[in-house]
Design an enzyme around this catalytic site. Sequence first.
Site, short mmCIF file in Angstrom:
data_model
loop_
_atom_site.label_atom_id
_atom_site.label_comp_id
_atom_site.label_asym_id
_atom_site.label_seq_id
_atom_site.Cartn_x
_atom_site.Cartn_y
_atom_site.Cartn_z
N THR A 139 25.93 58.96 47.61
CA THR A 139 24.54 59.13 47.47
C THR A 139 23.98 60.33 46.91
O THR A 139 24.91 61.19 46.64
CB THR A 139 24.10 58.98 49.02
OG1 THR A 139 24.81 59.83 49.80
CG2 THR A 139 24.30 57.44 49.57
N TYR A 140 22.88 60.48 46.79
CA TYR A 140 22.29 61.82 46.25
C TYR A 140 23.01 63.33 46.91
O TYR A 140 23.24 63.37 47.90
CB TYR A 140 20.73 61.97 46.81
CG TYR A 140 20.28 63.10 46.05
CD1 TYR A 140 19.84 63.19 44.74
CD2 TYR A 140 19.71 64.38 46.91
CE1 TYR A 140 19.16 64.38 44.08
CE2 TYR A 140 19.30 65.53 46.25
CZ TYR A 140 19.10 65.57 44.99
OH TYR A 140 18.48 66.53 44.55
N PRO A 141 23.84 64.02 45.78
CA PRO A 141 24.39 64.96 46.52
C PRO A 141 24.10 66.16 46.55
O PRO A 141 24.45 67.12 47.42
CB PRO A 141 25.57 64.81 44.95
CG PRO A 141 24.52 64.69 44.12
CD PRO A 141 23.74 63.75 44.44
N ARG A 142 22.61 66.58 46.03
CA ARG A 142 22.00 67.87 46.34
C ARG A 142 21.33 68.01 47.72
O ARG A 142 20.23 68.29 47.77
CB ARG A 142 21.30 68.18 45.18
CG ARG A 142 22.10 68.47 43.76
CD ARG A 142 20.91 68.77 42.69
NE ARG A 142 21.70 68.90 41.38
CZ ARG A 142 21.90 69.87 40.84
NH1 ARG A 142 21.39 71.07 41.06
NH2 ARG A 142 22.43 69.77 39.66
N HIS A 194 16.21 63.95 52.27
CA HIS A 194 17.48 63.29 51.83
C HIS A 194 18.36 63.23 52.99
O HIS A 194 18.42 64.25 53.93
CB HIS A 194 18.29 64.12 50.59
CG HIS A 194 17.36 64.20 49.45
ND1 HIS A 194 17.07 63.15 48.58
CD2 HIS A 194 16.68 65.29 48.96
CE1 HIS A 194 16.52 63.56 47.50
NE2 HIS A 194 16.10 64.77 47.77
#
Length: 462
Positions: A139-142, A194
């Site tokens: 999933t979104y890493p940042r 997130h």
Amino acid sequence: MLSVGRVQTPVLGLVVRRDEEIEQFVPRDYFTLHALIPYQGNGQAFDIRARWKPSEACKPWQDEEGRVLNRKLVENVAQRIAGQPAKVVESEQKQTKQSAPLPYSLSALQIDAAKRFGMSAKQVLDVCQSLYEKHKLITYPRSDSRYLPKEHYGQAPSVINAIANNAKELQSAANGADTSLKSKAWNDSKVDAHHAIIPTPKNASMNALSGDEMKIYQQIARQYLMQFYPAAIYADAKLVFDIAGGTFIAKGRQLVSAGWKALMGKSDDEDTGVDNVPPLTEGTVLTCREGEIKDRKTEPPKHFTEATLLQAMTGIARFVEDKELKKILKETDGLGTEATRAGILDTLFKRQLLKRQGKTILSTPAGRGLIHALPKESTYPDMTAHWEHQLQGMAERNQAYQPFMQTLEQRIDGLMDQVRTSPVPTSLQHLPKVERPAFKKRRRSSAKGARKPSTAKRVTKK
């Protein structure tokens, strides 16, 4: 280039001050004393090691951390306790549970990958971007969150199946996962823009990932699988002995049930080599055979590594001087953001203000010169932390914008005046020359057609 920034400069300041503290460190001798108390029980025979706790009367011979600096004092106590009764005056036996660590935020992943694989923060971010954008495996890493929305819980079986398919080393761990267990990771109230970085349900070809991509994928996947394992259970024991009027304390810890720790390698487990402490009742009397004295030296703090510098950036409250700000910072994310920390460190390396020496991060002469040339307050995290706190207040609509900007402009003008009027430190006057790398200049091709390579001139500049 000597660059200044509200995050990069305090980070550089951390490294410079640590390096100088190590260089100026003068080691001191100190001494420890353990009472060795023989014990036999359950078919075992061993020494209970109980550490001496000096009384208030010993304070003149101790440093600020309670270490005893006078050897004769320790020798005197060791002589007094040899062959004397050791009576248990306090006994504590309890089981403690240790829950699995939460899934990864980007910083938490970068810290673990630096410790385990020696990877830089930027390498980890680049690998994560590839796993996210190219392979669609995470999933979104940042993300700065370590929690998951409750709706994701229903996807657990398909995510676990994908892990078993994508990482053969984790097949048995995936098979052992119990989806009826629900860790504290699933918490809607702690998920903002997130959620934590976790694997997706996508299956990948085994040959699709590079070595670094597989390492990071497995790290993320293992952390996710831990959420479906029970807590690790420890038996903690503490015995307080009275020997010849002195207080001696023995502490022990044994792993009773591994739980999620079964997924960790032996090198990751920090619970090895702990003293054995039997479950004695208060009033039990044994005999102290002897006192064991060990000569030790105080040690300087350790140089920063990629992992410890990232930990310092995320837990910056420890390095702030202002006590009120410390309280505020404990509730925030520290210096920089998940998305910017890797880039900030990379900038400091590229501009040769920091350098790597193996796993160690050191300041360069240019880095030190810059920190000594700047106003002190700009090199500590206090100022930028205070700004962050006020900006958060604006985001929550309880602080006005204009007063903040007016104060900020006045402060920046004041800092600039300090720099203009201060003499340039000698450390900046004699910086070593930085060689510009050689580069090749090529002719541009015309619109109609390019020249043949054999006839093009090659120009090299230094």
